[in-house]
Write an enzyme that holds these catalytic residues in place. Structure first.
Site, mmCIF file in Angstrom:
data_model
loop_
_atom_site.group_PDB
_atom_site.id
_atom_site.type_symbol
_atom_site.label_atom_id
_atom_site.label_comp_id
_atom_site.label_asym_id
_atom_site.label_seq_id
_atom_site.Cartn_x
_atom_site.Cartn_y
_atom_site.Cartn_z
ATOM 1 C CG ASP A 79 -1.737 -1.121 1.532
ATOM 2 O OD1 ASP A 79 -1.324 -2.241 1.202
ATOM 3 O OD2 ASP A 79 -2.826 -0.934 2.095
ATOM 4 C CG ASP A 137 -2.964 -3.712 -1.229
ATOM 5 O OD1 ASP A 137 -4.054 -3.122 -1.382
ATOM 6 O OD2 ASP A 137 -2.860 -4.731 -0.539
ATOM 7 C CG ASP A 138 -6.091 -0.196 -1.324
ATOM 8 O OD1 ASP A 138 -6.844 -0.337 -2.292
ATOM 9 O OD2 ASP A 138 -6.263 -0.776 -0.232
ATOM 10 C CG HIS A 196 -5.136 -3.638 -5.040
ATOM 11 N ND1 HIS A 196 -5.246 -4.464 -3.938
ATOM 12 C CD2 HIS A 196 -4.391 -4.338 -5.935
ATOM 13 C CE1 HIS A 196 -4.594 -5.603 -4.163
ATOM 14 N NE2 HIS A 196 -4.061 -5.540 -5.356
ATOM 15 N NE ARG A 214 -10.479 -1.497 -3.651
ATOM 16 C CZ ARG A 214 -9.883 -2.655 -3.315
ATOM 17 N NH1 ARG A 214 -10.540 -3.795 -3.401
ATOM 18 N NH2 ARG A 214 -8.640 -2.658 -2.906
ATOM 19 C CE LYS A 235 -10.336 -1.700 0.331
ATOM 20 N NZ LYS A 235 -9.204 -2.618 0.233
#
Ligand SMILES: *[C@@H]1O[C@H](CO)[C@@H](O)[C@H](O)[C@H]1NC(C)=O
Ligand SMILES: *[C@@H]1O[C@H](CO)[C@@H](O)[C@H](O)[C@H]1NC(C)=O
Length: 378
Positions: free
Chosen positions: A194, A215-216, A237, A270, A272
């Site tokens: 991340d 990742d993010d 991500h 995104r 979540k």
């Protein structure tokens, strides 16, 4: 290194003593806190810096070799301290949780000289399992409790796992930072790298970041007044809110992702939220965002995270979710847009200038707001 630093300290102190009288009647100056530049280097430098840090107004970290299993501990710096990395900083290999670097204080500047590198030697750790197994990998950089502070121009190479943890920070600006975990793409070995994980923080601006990771690019778990602008995110991500829920702080408010490019990433936009949990996500804007080479979802809102796909829950509300000029393409195997909201939990969304093409139109969207231009086929 202790010798070198005390020599420099004495040198700086004597020049201070020789200087003209200090301007009068402010609080009695503590000489040790006056303009003192301390330079630390090599394998003893991290430990010396940690011991002497409150005697230096400028801390130069020159080609540090931070020993394995230890944190370069720059917490509790004096107000107004400047930290400058120069040359290549290395961190010895050891399986441990980290962090490799930790900084806290008020009115702190952390920067580097041109060409400096903080090398996490990630390839020694990467096993494809990230923080979910395999070797225990140290997190890189804790920017916890940094107040009215700046992190500028750092070049982070090959992080073992997550890079910046920004927590309980207020008015922190991160500018011109590069995270280069590109080498971790080889064999899919780098994971959970991340870029910026943000929690319980207020007034955070990340500007001009270049994040090449797995990742993010940014993940905001909680916090208020957070801006990410003029950035590039590649290989990861996407620009993410969440996952939200299950922590002590489950509120994300007033976030702007502006003028940024997301390429060759699993997702673009995104949000979540964790299945069954409660929280508030409000005032999230993505404006002038371009997408390309997206492999999973161009835009995705998932209220079933960690739960049953297709069964979103409504304990975390998502209100005032604004998309403005979010455009681009996803791969043909990807899905353009997926919105899975709980019953009644997604309100007051406004989408304008949204166009995501190249992939599949989802047939799994549920509880999509019926106004505000929101749709799973745009
Ligand atoms: C839309 O966003 C792109 C960046 O993705 C920008 O170049 C363009 O100028 C924006 N268009 C408008 C109308 O603001
Ligand atoms: C949503 O919009 C309506 C009408 O504009 C407004 O009355 C309401 O307060 C808004 N709700 C939130 C959560 O902003």
């Amino acid at each position: 290194m202790a010798k070198l630093s005390s020599f420099l300290l004495l040198g700086a102190l004597s020049s201070l003593v020789a200087a003209a009288p200090a301007p009068a009647p402010t609080a009695a100056p503590n000489l040790e806190e006056r303009a003192t530049t301390c330079t630390f280097s090599g394998s003893g430098g991290a430990s010396s810096a940690s011991k002497s840090k409150t005697s230096c107004s400028t801390i130069v970290l020159s080609a540090l070799a931070v020993p394995s299993g230890t944190t370069l501990d720059l917490t509790g710096l004096n107000e107004g301290t400047t930290v400058i990395f120069e040359g290549t900083t290395t961190f010895g290999y050891e399986e441990w949780a980290g962090p490799l670097v930790s900084v806290s204080g008020t009115d702190i500047t952390v920067t580097q000289t041109t060409g400096a590198v903080l090398d996490g030697q990630g390839a020694k750790y990467w096993d494809g399992e990230g923080s979910n197994g395999g070797k225990t990998k140290p997190k890189f950089f804790y920017a916890h409790s940094m107040i009215s502070s700046k992190i500028e121009n750092l070049y982070i190479l090959n992080p073992p796992v997550q890079v910046f943890s920004i927590n309980t920070a207020t008015d922190l600006t991160v500018s011109g930072v590069t995270i280069d975990a590109t080498a971790g793409d080889t064999g899919d070995l780098g994971a959970n790298t991340d870029g910026f994980d943000i929690g319980s923080s207020t007034g955070i601006t990340i500007t001009g970041a270049n994040v090449y990771n797995q990742d993010d690019c940014v993940a905001i778990n909680s916090g208020t007044s957070i801006t990410f602008e003029n950035g590039v995110c590649s290989g990861g991500h996407g620009l993410s809110i969440g996952s939200v829920g299950g922590r002590s702080d489950n509120t994300v408010e007033t976030v702007l992702f502006y003028n940024s490019e997301i390429k060759n990433s699993q997702n673009g936009v995104r949000i979540k939220t964790i299945s069954g949990d409660t929280g508030t996500v409000s005032g999230i804007t993505y404006q002038d965002i371009s997408l390309s080479g997206i492999t999973d979802y161009g835009i995705v809102v998932n209220q079933a995270y960690d739960g049953t796909s297709g069964s979103p829950t409504n304990g975390v509300t998502i209100s005032k979710f604004i998309l403005e000029n979010v455009t681009g393409t996803v791969e043909s195997t990807a899905t353009n847009i997926l919105v899975e909201c709980g019953s009644g939990s997604c309100t007051n969304w406004t989408w304008t200038g949204v166009s995501v093409t190249g992939g599949k139109t989802s047939s799994s969207c549920v509880n999509v707001p019926t106004s505000g231009g929101v749709s799973c086929s745009l």
